[in-house]
Scaffold this active site. Sequence first.
Site, PDB file in Angstrom:
ATOM      1  N   TYR A   1      17.376 -22.195  12.204  1.00  0.00           N
ATOM      2  CA  TYR A   1      17.567 -22.988  13.412  1.00  0.00           C
ATOM      3  C   TYR A   1      16.431 -22.697  14.380  1.00  0.00           C
ATOM      4  O   TYR A   1      16.126 -21.538  14.663  1.00  0.00           O
ATOM      5  CB  TYR A   1      18.905 -22.648  14.068  1.00  0.00           C
ATOM      6  CG  TYR A   1      19.166 -23.380  15.362  1.00  0.00           C
ATOM      7  CD1 TYR A   1      19.408 -24.754  15.368  1.00  0.00           C
ATOM      8  CD2 TYR A   1      19.181 -22.694  16.573  1.00  0.00           C
ATOM      9  CE1 TYR A   1      19.656 -25.429  16.555  1.00  0.00           C
ATOM     10  CE2 TYR A   1      19.433 -23.364  17.761  1.00  0.00           C
ATOM     11  CZ  TYR A   1      19.671 -24.725  17.750  1.00  0.00           C
ATOM     12  OH  TYR A   1      19.910 -25.398  18.925  1.00  0.00           O
TER      13      TYR A   1
ATOM     14  N   ASP B   1       9.395 -17.705  14.298  1.00  0.00           N
ATOM     15  CA  ASP B   1      10.377 -17.966  15.352  1.00  0.00           C
ATOM     16  C   ASP B   1      11.151 -16.671  15.560  1.00  0.00           C
ATOM     17  O   ASP B   1      12.065 -16.351  14.814  1.00  0.00           O
ATOM     18  CB  ASP B   1      11.299 -19.109  14.936  1.00  0.00           C
ATOM     19  CG  ASP B   1      12.357 -19.421  15.993  1.00  0.00           C
ATOM     20  OD1 ASP B   1      12.533 -18.610  16.922  1.00  0.00           O
ATOM     21  OD2 ASP B   1      13.023 -20.470  15.880  1.00  0.00           O
TER      22      ASP B   1
ATOM     23  N   LYS C   1      15.145 -15.612  25.129  1.00  0.00           N
ATOM     24  CA  LYS C   1      15.630 -15.101  26.416  1.00  0.00           C
ATOM     25  C   LYS C   1      15.594 -13.594  26.551  1.00  0.00           C
ATOM     26  O   LYS C   1      15.755 -13.067  27.651  1.00  0.00           O
ATOM     27  CB  LYS C   1      17.050 -15.618  26.664  1.00  0.00           C
ATOM     28  CG  LYS C   1      17.986 -15.448  25.470  1.00  0.00           C
ATOM     29  CD  LYS C   1      19.184 -16.379  25.562  1.00  0.00           C
ATOM     30  CE  LYS C   1      19.981 -16.395  24.264  1.00  0.00           C
ATOM     31  NZ  LYS C   1      19.287 -17.106  23.164  1.00  0.00           N
TER      32      LYS C   1
END
Length: 421
Positions: free
Chosen positions: A143, A238, A266
Amino acid sequence: MSTKSEGLFNDARTVIPGGVNSPVRAFRAVNRDPLFIRNAKGSHIFDVDGNEYIDYVCSWGPMILGHAYAPVIEAVKKACDNGLSYGAPTENETVLAKLILEAVPFMDKVRLVNSGTEAVMSAIRVARGYTGKDKIIKFRGNYHGHSDGLLVTAGSGLLTESNPDSAGVPKGYTATTLLADYNDKDSVEALFNANKGKIAAVIVEPVSANMGVVPPKEGFLEFLRDITKANDALLIFDEVITGFRLAYGGASEYFGIEPDMITFGKIVGGGMPLAAYVGTKEIMDVVAPVGSVYQAGTLSGNPIAVTAGIEQLKALKADKDIYKRIDDYAKKLEEAYKNNGVPVNRVGSLLSPFFTTGEVSSYDDVLKCDTDKFAKYFRNMLSNGIYVAPSQFEAMFISDAHTAEDLEKTINAINNSISMN
């Protein structure tokens, strides 16, 4: 007797689609309504009904130091006194960028953005602008956020066009996204052979953590590094999940692989809305205002989020023994699941129990999981005061705030919850 969470959820559904602002929060996969959270501290989270849970979601990873970590909170409160947003440069943006680059010294430049989705979307655009090619390869089950061109999980075949995984995404948006199988070298090689000179980049979660934790097989990441170089394509890690979590230098340090670009989420903002993409000078200088690849954002490098990120990365840099501590705790949980006959994958402080049989090393393996068994296990854990992700296909996260007492209670809950399944 209804709870406050149930009442708040009913109210939320009247004004928010599904009552939540991100789908997994709805708890549909575990056949119950969600908890509404009042506050969190350290390794614990508290709902509006006064229930206390040991938290293994950790805001989906970034609370590696625990919730409400005092130096971050104090710095944020002080920064708020100076204003919340300027839409103009601040010195702290450079301070944070340098901290990020210290962790990945083979990279040269950072662009701060607001979310992992935005970081990945921008990195893909940069890769296409830099190489002058259109196609990218991603892996089933990985994802990379909800941008249109990456909402593809499965298609009619590896060598055909991919169909979008969400309504509202035109097929043309995903036509340049090619699908390979994670941990399957042959599927990647076939795509390069069928699309010679057309592939801009391969993007991969170095440890797949959005179909549960699935580690790379030995040699797989090295293979991706070699085949991208051989075909003048970029390799993008990623690391929205693995960055600053597997090690201070993320998966690139953990596995000893240097990709061409990395995206962080984050965790670089201490859990606040902040993300980043990084690359070498040659690659990043195609980004506006230096180059012709456009990407912008009023809140990019927001001063409050940047302040939180600086404090978190400073703490991680100052005490890198944190990684051994949280890895050791995760190993103890891994052993507890194995002792109960549940297959489990772990990489560092990331782990996932799988309610299936046999090894889980691919997307197809993940699809064999018994989600009903997982849902029952989840509800049992919750009733024992343990908050894990409400999906078979998410990771458990350990923080440095977790204690030996937390682990003892969690292991007891695992024993009880699985025996009741």
